[in-house]
Write a protein that holds these residues in place. Structure first.
Motif, short mmCIF file in Angstrom:
data_model
loop_
_atom_site.label_atom_id
_atom_site.label_comp_id
_atom_site.label_asym_id
_atom_site.label_seq_id
_atom_site.Cartn_x
_atom_site.Cartn_y
_atom_site.Cartn_z
N GLU A 104 0.81 -1.22 0.00
CA GLU A 104 0.00 0.00 0.00
C GLU A 104 0.84 1.27 0.00
OE1 GLU A 104 -3.46 -0.26 2.68
OE2 GLU A 104 -4.47 -0.72 0.80
N GLU A 105 2.03 1.23 0.56
CA GLU A 105 2.89 2.42 0.51
C GLU A 105 3.31 2.68 -0.94
OE1 GLU A 105 7.12 4.13 2.21
OE2 GLU A 105 5.96 2.77 3.48
N ARG A 106 3.71 1.63 -1.62
CA ARG A 106 4.08 1.75 -3.04
C ARG A 106 2.88 2.23 -3.85
NH1 ARG A 106 6.08 -3.70 -4.47
NH2 ARG A 106 3.93 -4.13 -5.02
N PHE A 107 1.70 1.69 -3.54
CA PHE A 107 0.47 2.11 -4.23
C PHE A 107 0.22 3.61 -4.02
CE2 PHE A 107 -4.03 3.17 -4.01
CZ PHE A 107 -4.46 2.79 -5.27
N ALA A 108 0.31 4.07 -2.77
CA ALA A 108 0.04 5.48 -2.45
C ALA A 108 0.99 6.41 -3.21
CB ALA A 108 0.14 5.71 -0.95
N LYS A 109 2.26 6.04 -3.24
CA LYS A 109 3.26 6.87 -3.93
C LYS A 109 2.98 6.92 -5.42
CE LYS A 109 7.13 6.19 -0.74
NZ LYS A 109 8.47 5.60 -0.58
#
Length: 159
Positions: free
Chosen positions: A59-64
């Motif tokens: 999800e961090e990669r998704f958000a970025k």
């Protein structure tokens, strides 16, 4: 020998790996896809844990990626990006992490270019209606209201 349920779980995991590999996904999209594939709810966690463990779901990669992509491709402002991430059930921390991907100088430059282009593209002769249309467009794209109103004032002076 695998039972039918194990085979179907493995098939589902394979489908979900593919689903997550051709486009970055958030947890909510994965859960929605599992429902659409009629995967029993008691199997969801097992599949999601597998996807996270094998780095198909992050999800961090998704958000970025979501933040920088919507900013570059659709010229969205931080308010719109933030709201869209929150609709996907991302935490405030991850929303902040995503928004931090957008370089501040580029953000300001993009805003000014977009505002001027939008203003110039509106053929409305009535200044009040033109102002409203321009403000509505920029606010809908998620740009900060104080920036929008200040910029429109500046653009009106140039006419």
């Amino acid at each position: 020998m695998h039972s039918l349920s194990n085979t179907s779980v493995l098939d589902t995991i394979q489908k979900m790996e593919y689903y997550c590999s051709y486009q970055e996904r958030c947890h909510a999209e994965v859960v929605q896809k599992l429902y659409s594939l009629s995967v029993p709810q008691n199997r969801h966690d097992e599949i999601i844990v597998h996807l996270i463990h094998h780095n198909f779901l992050n999800e961090e990669r998704f958000a970025k990626l979501f933040s920088i992509s919507k900013f570059h491709q659709k010229k969205w402002g931080k308010n719109r990006i933030s709201n869209e991430l929150k609709q996907r059930n991302l935490s405030d921390y991850l929303v902040k992490v995503g928004l931090n991907e957008i370089p501040e100088e580029e953000y300001e430059t993009t805003f000014h270019e977009l505002a001027e282009k939008t203003w110039d593209s509106i053929t409305e002769k009535n200044t009040l209606k033109k102002r409203k249309k321009c403000c509505d467009t920029l606010l809908r794209k998620g740009w900060e209201s104080d920036w929008v109103y200040e910029k429109i004032k500046d653009l009106e002076k140039k006419v």
